[in-house]
Scaffold this motif. Structure first.
Motif, short mmCIF file in Angstrom:
data_model
loop_
_atom_site.label_atom_id
_atom_site.label_comp_id
_atom_site.label_asym_id
_atom_site.label_seq_id
_atom_site.Cartn_x
_atom_site.Cartn_y
_atom_site.Cartn_z
N ALA A 1 0.83 -1.20 0.00
CA ALA A 1 0.00 0.00 0.00
C ALA A 1 0.86 1.24 0.00
CB ALA A 1 -0.92 0.00 1.22
N LEU A 2 2.14 1.07 0.29
CA LEU A 2 3.08 2.19 0.34
C LEU A 2 4.00 2.19 -0.87
CD1 LEU A 2 4.06 1.94 4.12
CD2 LEU A 2 2.20 3.26 3.09
N SER A 3 3.58 1.57 -1.95
CA SER A 3 4.44 1.43 -3.12
C SER A 3 4.77 2.76 -3.78
CB SER A 3 3.79 0.50 -4.15
OG SER A 3 2.53 1.01 -4.56
N SER A 4 4.01 3.81 -3.47
CA SER A 4 4.29 5.13 -4.05
C SER A 4 5.40 5.86 -3.30
CB SER A 4 3.04 5.99 -4.06
OG SER A 4 2.57 6.21 -2.74
N ALA A 5 5.87 5.30 -2.18
CA ALA A 5 6.96 5.92 -1.45
C ALA A 5 8.20 5.99 -2.33
CB ALA A 5 7.27 5.13 -0.18
N GLU A 6 9.00 7.01 -2.12
CA GLU A 6 10.17 7.22 -2.99
C GLU A 6 11.18 6.08 -2.87
OE1 GLU A 6 13.36 10.83 -4.00
OE2 GLU A 6 11.95 10.99 -2.33
N ASN A 7 11.35 5.58 -1.67
CA ASN A 7 12.29 4.48 -1.42
C ASN A 7 11.55 3.32 -0.76
OD1 ASN A 7 14.56 6.23 -2.16
ND2 ASN A 7 14.24 7.18 -0.15
N GLN A 8 12.10 2.11 -0.94
CA GLN A 8 11.48 0.92 -0.37
C GLN A 8 12.53 0.08 0.35
OE1 GLN A 8 8.13 0.04 -0.80
NE2 GLN A 8 7.68 1.85 -2.01
N VAL A 9 12.17 -0.41 1.53
CA VAL A 9 13.00 -1.37 2.25
C VAL A 9 12.12 -2.57 2.57
CG1 VAL A 9 14.35 -1.85 4.32
CG2 VAL A 9 14.47 0.43 3.26
N PHE A 10 12.49 -3.75 2.08
CA PHE A 10 11.75 -4.98 2.33
C PHE A 10 12.54 -5.83 3.32
CE2 PHE A 10 10.60 -3.74 -2.01
CZ PHE A 10 9.22 -3.72 -1.93
N VAL A 11 11.87 -6.26 4.38
CA VAL A 11 12.52 -7.11 5.38
C VAL A 11 11.76 -8.43 5.44
CG1 VAL A 11 13.30 -7.33 7.75
CG2 VAL A 11 13.18 -5.05 6.69
N GLU A 12 12.41 -9.50 4.98
CA GLU A 12 11.80 -10.82 5.07
C GLU A 12 12.24 -11.44 6.38
OE1 GLU A 12 11.83 -15.22 2.97
OE2 GLU A 12 12.79 -13.53 1.94
N VAL A 13 11.30 -11.75 7.24
CA VAL A 13 11.63 -12.19 8.60
C VAL A 13 11.17 -13.61 8.88
CG1 VAL A 13 11.66 -9.86 9.52
CG2 VAL A 13 9.51 -11.11 9.48
N THR B 1 10.29 6.99 2.81
CA THR B 1 10.71 5.59 2.70
C THR B 1 9.72 4.66 3.36
OG1 THR B 1 13.04 6.23 2.61
CG2 THR B 1 12.56 3.94 3.19
N ALA B 2 9.32 3.60 2.63
CA ALA B 2 8.44 2.56 3.16
C ALA B 2 9.28 1.41 3.68
CB ALA B 2 7.50 2.07 2.08
N PHE B 3 8.94 0.92 4.88
CA PHE B 3 9.58 -0.26 5.46
C PHE B 3 8.53 -1.35 5.53
CE2 PHE B 3 12.11 3.31 6.76
CZ PHE B 3 13.42 2.86 6.72
N VAL B 4 8.72 -2.41 4.74
CA VAL B 4 7.75 -3.49 4.62
C VAL B 4 8.32 -4.75 5.27
CG1 VAL B 4 6.39 -4.89 3.03
CG2 VAL B 4 6.93 -2.52 2.44
N PHE B 5 7.63 -5.25 6.30
CA PHE B 5 8.03 -6.48 6.98
C PHE B 5 7.05 -7.58 6.60
CE2 PHE B 5 9.79 -3.06 9.41
CZ PHE B 5 10.93 -3.55 10.01
N TYR B 6 7.58 -8.76 6.31
CA TYR B 6 6.67 -9.84 5.94
C TYR B 6 7.32 -11.18 6.24
CZ TYR B 6 9.64 -10.04 1.83
OH TYR B 6 10.73 -10.12 0.99
N ASN B 7 6.47 -12.20 6.38
CA ASN B 7 6.96 -13.57 6.46
C ASN B 7 6.06 -14.44 5.60
OD1 ASN B 7 4.83 -14.91 8.30
ND2 ASN B 7 5.41 -13.09 9.46
N ILE B 8 6.68 -15.42 4.98
CA ILE B 8 5.97 -16.28 4.02
C ILE B 8 6.27 -17.73 4.33
CG2 ILE B 8 5.68 -16.91 1.60
CD1 ILE B 8 6.71 -14.10 0.90
N ASN B 9 5.24 -18.53 4.50
CA ASN B 9 5.41 -19.98 4.56
C ASN B 9 5.22 -20.50 3.15
OD1 ASN B 9 5.49 -22.70 5.13
ND2 ASN B 9 4.11 -22.57 6.88
N SER B 10 6.27 -21.06 2.57
CA SER B 10 6.19 -21.56 1.20
C SER B 10 6.35 -23.08 1.20
CB SER B 10 7.27 -20.92 0.32
OG SER B 10 8.56 -21.18 0.85
N PHE B 11 5.54 -23.73 0.40
CA PHE B 11 5.63 -25.19 0.35
C PHE B 11 5.07 -25.68 -0.98
CE2 PHE B 11 2.07 -23.70 2.90
CZ PHE B 11 0.97 -24.32 2.35
N PHE B 12 5.24 -26.96 -1.23
CA PHE B 12 4.82 -27.57 -2.48
C PHE B 12 3.47 -28.27 -2.30
CE2 PHE B 12 9.60 -28.12 -2.84
CZ PHE B 12 9.76 -26.94 -3.54
N GLY B 13 2.75 -28.39 -3.39
CA GLY B 13 1.50 -29.15 -3.40
C GLY B 13 1.38 -29.94 -4.69
#
Length: 246
Positions: A39-51, A230-242
């Protein structure tokens, strides 16, 4: 601004995307057209933190990735870490186990993180990992999904999740490993209220899927904050196969 493509960062920027049912896809897939965007993609800078602390298949993989105008990174700190100032390889800093030991561990989830940037301090709650029950897996690897009956995926609500949403994406790869990069045979993407604590992939959603098809499945939570430009985006993803059966 230099465009940096990080598959998992795109997978959960957060919010503001168009939900899609299962669709046949011709040509190369534009991942961004199917997966959530910040939702903050219009911010001039982006920081993505995968946690992500762990997941069902791939184990720990944690990164800080930046996209600053002109590659001129402005110093920032996360949760007491040293101020990050240098360009990383491909603008990515790996923060998993054994990486960058001089930094405070910023990868724990279900906790509040402090972001310091341009003299401003903001707190951000990083939601818990969406844990998928092990009993859904065959030999700890594949989740078998019945084309005839679908499947219900349960989780435990994170009551502190400020956005209150779960993001689910299923990408049909057809015959396993034959279409890893491009040309998926179908995509399911859904935003689900966290307190529902389960979601059913219906047989109707699997109409274009075939028995034997291999799937990449992602289920995630995230949160974000903007400080000045600057937008700081924190996220976590559980990825798996099916895979699709019967």
């Amino acid at each position: 601004m230099k465009k940096i493509i990080n598959y998992t960062a795109i997978l959960l920027g957060i919010i503001a995307f168009n939900s899609c049912s299962s669709d046949k896809v011709s040509g190369s897939i534009d991942i961004e057209s199917y997966i959530f965007k910040s939702a903050l993609s219009s911010a001039e800078n982006q920081v993505f933190v995968e946690v992500t602390g762990a997941n069902n298949v791939e184990g720990t993989h944690n990164t800080v990735q930046v996209d600053f105008v002109g590659d001129d990174i402005q110093p920032f700190a996360i949760d007491g870490s040293n101020f990050i100032t240098d360009l990383f390889s491909e603008n990515i800093l790996y923060i998993g186990a054994g990486e960058n030991m001089n930094m405070t561990n910023v990868t724990s989830i279900g906790n509040v993180k402090e972001v310091i940037y341009q003299g401003i301090s903001e707190e951000v709650y990083v939601p818990r990992l969406v844990e998928v029950p092990e009993n859904l897996f065959t030999n700890g690897l594949f989740v078998d999904i019945s084309k005839e009956n679908g499947i219900t995926i349960p989780w435990t609500q994170d009551s502190y999740n400020p956005f209150g949403k779960i993001f689910l994406v299923v990408i049909n790869r057809g015959e396993r490993f034959s279409n890893i990069e491009d040309n998926p045979f179908g995509v399911i993407s859904e935003v689900i209220t966290d307190d529902e604590e389960s979601f059913t992939i219906s047989p109707d959603a699997l109409a274009d899927f075939e028995i034997g098809d291999g799937l990449d499945i992602y289920i995630a939570r995230g949160n974000e904050v903007q400080i000045n430009d600057t937008a700081f985006v924190f996220y976590n993803i559980n990825s798996f196969f099916g895979r699709i059966i019967n």
